[in-house]
Design a protein around this motif. Sequence first.
Motif, PDB file in Angstrom:
ATOM      1  N   ALA A 192      44.870  39.570   9.439  1.00  0.00           N
ATOM      2  CA  ALA A 192      45.222  38.315   8.767  1.00  0.00           C
ATOM      3  C   ALA A 192      45.028  37.116   9.691  1.00  0.00           C
ATOM      4  O   ALA A 192      44.424  36.111   9.307  1.00  0.00           O
ATOM      5  CB  ALA A 192      46.666  38.374   8.267  1.00  0.00           C
ATOM      6  N   TYR A 193      45.543  37.222  10.911  1.00  0.00           N
ATOM      7  CA  TYR A 193      45.433  36.079  11.831  1.00  0.00           C
ATOM      8  C   TYR A 193      44.004  35.864  12.308  1.00  0.00           C
ATOM      9  O   TYR A 193      43.562  34.717  12.483  1.00  0.00           O
ATOM     10  CB  TYR A 193      46.385  36.266  13.011  1.00  0.00           C
ATOM     11  N   LEU A 194      43.246  36.948  12.517  1.00  0.00           N
ATOM     12  CA  LEU A 194      41.852  36.795  12.920  1.00  0.00           C
ATOM     13  C   LEU A 194      41.037  36.135  11.807  1.00  0.00           C
ATOM     14  O   LEU A 194      40.183  35.279  12.071  1.00  0.00           O
ATOM     15  CB  LEU A 194      41.255  38.159  13.282  1.00  0.00           C
ATOM     16  N   ALA A 195      41.318  36.533  10.558  1.00  0.00           N
ATOM     17  CA  ALA A 195      40.615  35.910   9.430  1.00  0.00           C
ATOM     18  C   ALA A 195      40.959  34.431   9.342  1.00  0.00           C
ATOM     19  O   ALA A 195      40.089  33.582   9.099  1.00  0.00           O
ATOM     20  CB  ALA A 195      40.975  36.620   8.131  1.00  0.00           C
ATOM     21  N   ALA A 196      42.241  34.101   9.555  1.00  0.00           N
ATOM     22  CA  ALA A 196      42.649  32.694   9.517  1.00  0.00           C
ATOM     23  C   ALA A 196      41.950  31.905  10.621  1.00  0.00           C
ATOM     24  O   ALA A 196      41.447  30.791  10.393  1.00  0.00           O
ATOM     25  CB  ALA A 196      44.165  32.595   9.663  1.00  0.00           C
ATOM     26  N   ALA A 197      41.903  32.480  11.829  1.00  0.00           N
ATOM     27  CA  ALA A 197      41.237  31.797  12.948  1.00  0.00           C
ATOM     28  C   ALA A 197      39.747  31.657  12.689  1.00  0.00           C
ATOM     29  O   ALA A 197      39.137  30.626  13.001  1.00  0.00           O
ATOM     30  CB  ALA A 197      41.488  32.573  14.240  1.00  0.00           C
ATOM     31  N   PHE A 198      39.132  32.701  12.133  1.00  0.00           N
ATOM     32  CA  PHE A 198      37.695  32.664  11.853  1.00  0.00           C
ATOM     33  C   PHE A 198      37.350  31.504  10.920  1.00  0.00           C
ATOM     34  O   PHE A 198      36.317  30.851  11.068  1.00  0.00           O
ATOM     35  CB  PHE A 198      37.262  33.993  11.226  1.00  0.00           C
ATOM     36  N   TYR A 199      38.220  31.229   9.974  1.00  0.00           N
ATOM     37  CA  TYR A 199      37.971  30.151   9.010  1.00  0.00           C
ATOM     38  C   TYR A 199      38.595  28.822   9.438  1.00  0.00           C
ATOM     39  O   TYR A 199      38.621  27.873   8.654  1.00  0.00           O
ATOM     40  CB  TYR A 199      38.502  30.548   7.637  1.00  0.00           C
ATOM     41  N   GLY A 200      39.109  28.765  10.669  1.00  0.00           N
ATOM     42  CA  GLY A 200      39.636  27.502  11.161  1.00  0.00           C
ATOM     43  C   GLY A 200      41.034  27.179  10.675  1.00  0.00           C
ATOM     44  O   GLY A 200      41.388  26.007  10.549  1.00  0.00           O
ATOM     45  N   PHE A 201      41.853  28.195  10.415  1.00  0.00           N
ATOM     46  CA  PHE A 201      43.229  28.033   9.948  1.00  0.00           C
ATOM     47  C   PHE A 201      43.313  27.044   8.782  1.00  0.00           C
ATOM     48  O   PHE A 201      43.966  25.993   8.869  1.00  0.00           O
ATOM     49  CB  PHE A 201      44.140  27.581  11.097  1.00  0.00           C
ATOM     50  N   PRO A 202      42.695  27.374   7.655  1.00  0.00           N
ATOM     51  CA  PRO A 202      42.658  26.432   6.523  1.00  0.00           C
ATOM     52  C   PRO A 202      44.021  26.082   5.950  1.00  0.00           C
ATOM     53  O   PRO A 202      44.232  24.972   5.462  1.00  0.00           O
ATOM     54  CB  PRO A 202      41.799  27.166   5.486  1.00  0.00           C
ATOM     55  N   ALA A 203      44.992  27.015   6.008  1.00  0.00           N
ATOM     56  CA  ALA A 203      46.314  26.750   5.425  1.00  0.00           C
ATOM     57  C   ALA A 203      47.019  25.599   6.125  1.00  0.00           C
ATOM     58  O   ALA A 203      47.897  24.951   5.537  1.00  0.00           O
ATOM     59  CB  ALA A 203      47.183  28.007   5.490  1.00  0.00           C
ATOM     60  N   ARG A 204      46.647  25.308   7.367  1.00  0.00           N
ATOM     61  CA  ARG A 204      47.277  24.210   8.104  1.00  0.00           C
ATOM     62  C   ARG A 204      46.821  22.849   7.579  1.00  0.00           C
ATOM     63  O   ARG A 204      47.415  21.830   7.929  1.00  0.00           O
ATOM     64  CB  ARG A 204      46.964  24.344   9.593  1.00  0.00           C
TER      65      ARG A 204
END
Length: 526
Positions: free
Chosen positions: A93-105
């Motif tokens: 989950a965190y790697l996917a978020a980092a890969f996409y540039g943490f879009p939820a932020r």
Amino acid sequence: MNSSVLSLKRLWGQIPIPALSPVPDVRITGIAQDSRNIEPGFLFVAIKGGNTDGHGFIPQAILKGAVAVAGTQTQRGLVVPYIQVEDSRLALAYLAAAFYGFPARKLTVIGVTGTDGKTTVVNLIHHILLAAGLKAGMISTVNAVIGEHVLDTGLHITTPESPDVQRYLSEMVTAGLTHVVIEATSHGLAQERVAACEFDLGVVTNITHEHLDFHGSYEEYRSAKGKLFKSLEETTLKQHGNYRVAVLNSDDDSYSYLKPLVRGRQVTYGLNEKVDVSAKKICYTTSGINFVASCSGCEFLVESRLVGAYNVMNCLAAISATVVGLGLPIQAAQEGISRLTGIPGRMEVIDLGQDFLAIVDFAHTPNALYQALKAAREMTTGQVIAVFGSAGLRDRAKRRMMAETSAELADKTVLTAEDPRTESLEAILEEMAKGMRSRGGEEGKTFWRVPDRGEAIRFALSQARKGDVVIACGKGHEQSMCFGETEYPWDDRLAMRAALAGLLGITGPQMPYLPTQIREVNRAEE
């Protein structure tokens, strides 16, 4: 996943997941947990599940082009770098978020959990956000809505896997959206599929009996739901501000459990007066509901085309999240709620000109069935005829509970197939029949067993008279039914139209095929 090529070592440095072995400085082009989805340049994250262990598919992932692998087990002799972690789902989950540039932020993220009503509340909130002039998307167990694009999220119901969730969020940011509503199932929460979603608001509908086959106990199931509210205080500070609001149902048993979990702001809703958002002067009709909402010291009329008493609570949850939680105008809530004409497979009326009501609903838990049958009873002075089953390899206790509910609330009940999987359909129906009999049901008079779901719907319709209600529960909008290990195309709404057309003698769709049709033909020939 996308056209980016990023350093795995750099990505890992951005996430709070420790690696138990050195992280190589390799370039990756994507991340996947399913070896079938691996493309050249991907990182493969091996996950041990209930039925399969992803570590066994590492060789296949490498053959398909994986340049690195992460997992929880010790691995030696691989031709690509391997990173060991304590929790591969959380790492994914965190790697996917980092890969996409943490879009939820970059978004205001609203999470909705609960046993029943989640999809409805997600849709209500989404409509209110749009009515307020906000650019909003949503991710539900039915679909993902990104601007004008609507994407199917799967055949059976659960939160999408974390790489898909993060990809959807990234596409929303690219499209210029500012808000998103996410349906967070207990599976999705327990399996970290919505980790790194940086929730700003958490909303609960109710927590009742469901998924005990997966969670093991009601306490564990409830705990999984609670993760959404615990995560609010962990949300990263966002440039556009943080809300950290928990919306709780004070009328539900879950309230006493969730209340102490929330350290930030709480908004309560219910039908009692000691809440932030309540309803009075409730009116039910066959075409919808209307009531007076009390919110932030104001009273205003709410009109909805959704039916059933339980949708009053769903509307209150949506108002609590948007008007109180986000501070949106009351007019936006009124307009958004009135705009939602319905949700696929949720109390969906199928009308081919018959003189009785035919409805398809997703109710597949004891509480949801109770609410659906109660709503059906409010729509007629005639008979309520229910058609439903209970899934194989799932929570067995609810089979008897649902049958008991129908025996008490419906005039006639037709027990049938609902994803029996590798279990004996006859054995499932027998368990349900025991539940019917325990509440005074008489087989052949107030309830029947019809294994083929298409034939069960036909039989139920044949029992209907003018003004009655026939309601098929359990499948809703789902597009398949599982027998053995095979998913057969199936849609209750299509089946209802086919059965109605046959009853009325008009042209209509063909009844979808299920393997139980053969049994019905053989039984008829005998």
